[in-house]
Scaffold this motif. Structure first.
Motif, short mmCIF file in Angstrom:
data_model
loop_
_atom_site.label_atom_id
_atom_site.label_comp_id
_atom_site.label_asym_id
_atom_site.label_seq_id
_atom_site.Cartn_x
_atom_site.Cartn_y
_atom_site.Cartn_z
N ALA A 250 0.85 -1.19 0.00
CA ALA A 250 0.00 0.00 0.00
C ALA A 250 0.89 1.24 0.00
N PRO A 251 0.75 2.13 -1.01
CA PRO A 251 1.58 3.33 -1.05
C PRO A 251 1.17 4.36 0.00
N MET A 252 0.00 4.14 0.61
CA MET A 252 -0.49 5.07 1.63
C MET A 252 -1.55 4.34 2.43
N PRO A 253 -1.87 4.84 3.63
CA PRO A 253 -2.95 4.18 4.36
C PRO A 253 -4.27 4.41 3.64
N GLY A 254 -5.19 3.48 3.74
CA GLY A 254 -6.46 3.67 3.05
C GLY A 254 -7.38 2.49 3.23
N LEU A 255 -8.45 2.53 2.45
CA LEU A 255 -9.49 1.52 2.52
C LEU A 255 -9.49 0.73 1.21
N VAL A 256 -9.42 -0.60 1.32
CA VAL A 256 -9.48 -1.43 0.11
C VAL A 256 -10.92 -1.41 -0.40
N VAL A 257 -11.12 -0.90 -1.59
CA VAL A 257 -12.47 -0.78 -2.14
C VAL A 257 -12.83 -2.04 -2.93
N VAL B 239 -5.12 -3.49 -13.49
CA VAL B 239 -5.44 -3.05 -12.13
C VAL B 239 -5.52 -4.26 -11.19
N LEU B 240 -4.77 -4.19 -10.09
CA LEU B 240 -4.77 -5.29 -9.13
C LEU B 240 -5.71 -5.00 -7.96
N LEU B 241 -5.76 -3.72 -7.59
CA LEU B 241 -6.51 -3.38 -6.38
C LEU B 241 -6.89 -1.91 -6.42
N ILE B 242 -8.03 -1.59 -5.83
CA ILE B 242 -8.45 -0.18 -5.78
C ILE B 242 -8.44 0.25 -4.32
N GLY C 43 2.32 -11.58 -14.98
CA GLY C 43 2.53 -12.62 -13.98
C GLY C 43 1.21 -13.24 -13.54
N VAL C 44 1.32 -13.98 -12.44
CA VAL C 44 0.15 -14.66 -11.88
C VAL C 44 -0.08 -14.14 -10.47
N VAL C 45 -1.34 -13.79 -10.17
CA VAL C 45 -1.66 -13.26 -8.84
C VAL C 45 -1.55 -14.36 -7.79
N GLN C 46 -0.83 -14.07 -6.71
CA GLN C 46 -0.66 -15.03 -5.62
C GLN C 46 -1.00 -14.36 -4.30
N ARG C 47 -1.43 -15.14 -3.38
CA ARG C 47 -1.63 -14.71 -2.00
C ARG C 47 -2.22 -13.31 -1.82
N ILE C 48 -3.50 -13.20 -1.99
CA ILE C 48 -4.17 -11.94 -1.70
C ILE C 48 -4.37 -11.89 -0.19
N VAL D 131 -6.05 -0.54 5.51
CA VAL D 131 -4.66 -1.00 5.47
C VAL D 131 -3.71 0.14 5.82
N GLU D 132 -2.57 -0.23 6.34
CA GLU D 132 -1.53 0.73 6.70
C GLU D 132 -0.61 0.94 5.51
N GLN D 133 0.12 2.04 5.56
CA GLN D 133 1.13 2.30 4.53
C GLN D 133 2.17 1.18 4.56
N ARG D 134 2.64 0.77 3.38
CA ARG D 134 3.67 -0.26 3.20
C ARG D 134 3.17 -1.67 3.50
N GLN D 135 1.92 -1.82 3.89
CA GLN D 135 1.40 -3.16 4.15
C GLN D 135 1.33 -3.94 2.84
N THR D 136 1.76 -5.20 2.87
CA THR D 136 1.71 -6.01 1.65
C THR D 136 0.28 -6.45 1.40
N LEU D 137 -0.20 -6.21 0.17
CA LEU D 137 -1.60 -6.48 -0.15
C LEU D 137 -1.76 -7.79 -0.90
N LEU D 138 -0.91 -7.99 -1.90
CA LEU D 138 -0.93 -9.24 -2.66
C LEU D 138 0.38 -9.36 -3.42
N SER D 139 0.59 -10.51 -4.04
CA SER D 139 1.84 -10.73 -4.77
C SER D 139 1.55 -11.14 -6.20
N VAL D 140 2.50 -10.84 -7.08
CA VAL D 140 2.41 -11.28 -8.47
C VAL D 140 3.70 -12.05 -8.76
N GLU D 141 3.55 -13.29 -9.23
CA GLU D 141 4.76 -14.10 -9.49
C GLU D 141 4.83 -14.47 -10.95
#
Lengths: 502, 165
Positions: B101-108, B123-126, B142-147, B155-165
């Motif tokens: 997350a580049p900033m704190p916010g709400l996952v829409v 787009v991966l996430l809003i 890539g392939v979306v992994q571990r949402i 979410v907090e800033q810098r929190q990992t949201l999901l991965s792309v492998e």
């Protein structure tokens, strides 16, 4: 007549209104959310009342609590500022029902202009062309909108019925991509306004966004204060405004001004308002909407006319006549406003939050800064990213641009990213200097990297500075680990330690 | 200490001799360099010319914001540079990309699912912050992994949201 005003807002606009009240000798009441306990408007006001938790719907949108605070404090009037409750007819009515003065138009005028169908019908009757679209037909389903989109033609815009400020707005280029964009627009509209209704509007290509400021008193006097050029936008959010518009001549100004006054009269308008127009390249203008409130960019007009719009608003609300007739309104020089947002222009304008650790505001001749933040203040993710408005005035447009360059260079704000570099690049852009831009300019033809800079690039100096900082960090890190860096020799230190612990 | 600074592909060899002197590509220069009141702002006077820059470290590069222009500098000493060149730059584009997350916010909304193939720019996430909905896009195919988050979650800033492998 009231002597105490409650300001139902936050940030720079709350401070702006407080200042007008102070100069008029009126007492001031601030309201705030838990996130804004230390905000400037709370510190500057005579009285302050907590509304609730940080999210707007639990604080600045709680009309009931705001009216309660007004009654408790003995305020006689409420100024809504812009955003939040400023264009909610039900709130304005509730204020009147509580026996208070609403510093703004009558609820009926807010409702008429807030209902875009009525607004468009009203101005159309006054002979003003409007942009083709579906707002007049009421709320439609996705299927109906898709059907009507074919007759309007592409490109077109999806807009939130309850909206403003670009939220819930999407541009559609073809029928194929429309369903997905409708979903996104409805979702954003629901989140922002609690209403997911949207309408369609034809997109005028090459359009300029030019608006006319009007003032109207309760005696039927309506005047206009000329135009503001607001075409520099990104995602339909204004970034920079100026007055006069480099595109508008005296004849066009008079025609647009007359139409704006007519539109205001059509809804029996009182207080300050703004008529927004789209102007195409052949200087045909279309009514877009009326904003029944004070605008963010109102100081641009204040600088070129010398008229304090907020003081006039209060004067009108106190039941007095306007201080000026149309003949008294004179335009002098040129004004530019840059909206300073907590956004990173090098990273797709991503909002930036955090504590402002250091701030130096530009000053000197011809500069005005309206802000609600200070060094030490925390920018939270709850509200709008605009943290300040930087305005300059100059004899000519060229002088205003040079002055704005100087002011932006002086502006120092550390702790959050800001769009100041964007504005600096804009001031260097030949297209901007030539006044050749439309509402699509920022998004389609403006690149931070491509503008030819007035200030020469100095990568050599940047390399030296970065190296010296890196060198300091390396040496600092080394000092922390290396024990030999004590001020006495290790032998002395050990012997001292042994004697102490004997 | 001798450093190699690289900006826009151009290399500068900078030798820090002492507090007041450096050598830039062999040329001796007198510098007056100070940090402004404990802030990440630095003032440099060099040959009588005064410069001021905001300096920020971003992963393995330095961002230097000076007169409205942002320079990205890679600073290495000779050993680091040799190591990097020996590595041959073969290590690019492998390993998962973690969307933070580049900033704190709400996952829409999360318009993708685990196991879904995505293209660069998709787009991966809003994320909603400061009243705006921000589309966070994939920097590569890539392939979306571990949402790790759900719509409606703060979410907090810098929190990992999901991965792309």
């Amino acid at each position: 007549m009231f002597n105490k005003v409650l300001i139902a807002n936050r940030g720079e606009i709350a401070v702006r209104i407080l200042r007008a009240c102070r100069e008029l000798g009126l007492e001031t009441v601030a309201v705030y959310s838990e996130a804004d306990r230390n905000a400037l408007h709370v510190r500057y006001a005579d009285e302050a009342y907590l509304l609730g938790p940080a999210p707007s719907r639990e604080s600045y949108l709680r009309g009931d609590k705001i009216i309660e605070a007004a009654l408790k404090s003995g305020a006689g009037a409420i100024h809504p500022g812009y955003g939040f409750l400023a264009e909610r007819a039900d709130f304005a009515q509730a204020v009147l029902d509580a026996g208070l003065v609403f510093i703004g138009p009558k609820p009926s005028a807010i409702a008429a202009m807030g209902d875009k169908a009525i607004a468009r019908a009203t101005v159309r009757a006054a002979g003003v062309p409007v942009v083709p679209g579906t707002e007049d037909v009421g709320n439609l389903s996705d299927e109906e909108l898709l059907e009507r989109a074919k007759s309007i033609g592409f490109p077109l815009l999806i807009k939130a019925t309850a909206g403003g400020g670009g939220k819930g707005m999407r541009e559609v280029r073809s029928l194929e991509e429309m369903p997905a964009l409708l979903t996104a627009a409805r979702r954003e509209a629901k989140a922002s306004f609690g209403d997911d209704n949207v309408y369609l509007e034809k997109l005028i290509v090459g359009a300029r966004h030019i608006e006319i400021q009007i003032l109207a008193d309760t005696f039927g006097n309506v005047i206009h204060l000329g135009e503001r050029e607001c075409s520099l936008q990104r995602r339909h959010q204004k970034l920079l405004e100026e007055s006069p518009s480099p595109f508008v001549d005296d004849d066009l100004r008079q025609r647009m001004g007359a139409v704006a006054v007519q539109a205001a009269r059509a809804v029996d308008y009182v207080n300050a308002g703004t008529i927004e127009f789209l102007v195409d390249k052949d200087k045909n203008f279309y009514f877009l909407e009326m904003n029944t409130r004070l605008q963010v960019e109102h100081p641009v007009t204040e600088l070129v006319t010398g008229i304090d719009i907020v003081k006039e608003q209060i004067r009108i609300a106190r039941g007095r006549q306007l201080s000026y007739s149309q003949e008294d309104v004179r335009f002098k020089g040129h004004a530019i406003e840059c909206r300073i947002n907590a956004e990173d222009p090098f990273n797709n304008f991503m909002p930036s939050t955090g504590r402002i650790t250091h701030m130096n505001i530009p000053s000197g001749p011809g500069i005005r800064v309206d802000t609600g933040v200070y060094a030490g203040f925390e920018i939270t993710p709850y509200y709008d990213p605009m943290i300040a408005k930087l305005l300059v005035w100059g004899e000519t447009r060229a002088q205003a641009i040079l002055r704005m360059r100087r002011a932006l260079e002086e502006y120092r704000l550390i702790g959050v990213r800001t769009n100041i570099p964007f504005h600096q690049t804009m001031m260097d852009s030949h297209r901007f200097m030539g006044g050749q831009y439309d509402t699509r300019f920022v998004e389609e033809r403006f690149r931070m990297e491509e503008v030819e800079r007035t200030a020469p690039l100095r990568p050599d100096v940047a390399a030296i500075i970065a190296t010296l900082v890196a060198d300091r960090e390396t040496r600092l890190a080394a000092q922390i680990i290396r024990p030999a860096k004590r001020d006495t020799s290790n032998w002395k230190w050990v012997s001292r330690w042994e004697r102490l612990h004997r | 200490m001798k450093y190699i600074a690289t900006i826009d592909g151009k290399e500068y060899t900078i030798e820090v001799l002492d507090e007041r002197h450096i050598r830039l590509d062999g040329q001796l220069l007198e510098v007056d360099f100070t940090q402004v009141s404990g802030q990440p702002v630095y003032s440099l006077i060099i040959n009588g010319q005064s410069f001021e820059a905001y300096v920020h470290r971003d992963e393995d590069e330095w961002e230097v914001l000076m007169s409205g222009h942002q320079y990205r500098a890679r600073i290495e000493d000779e050993r680091e540079k040799r190591l990097r060149l020996a590595g041959g730059g073969a290590a690019t584009q492998t390993g998962p990309y973690h969307l933070k997350a580049p900033m704190p916010g709400l996952v829409v909304a999360i318009p993708v699912q685990e196991g879904q193939e995505v293209k660069k720019g998709e787009v991966l996430l809003i994320l909603e912050s400061m009243k705006m909905q921000n589309e966070l896009k994939s920097p590569r195919d890539g392939v979306v992994q571990r949402i790790r988050v759900q719509p409606g979650e703060n979410v907090e800033q810098r929190q990992t949201l999901l991965s792309v492998e």
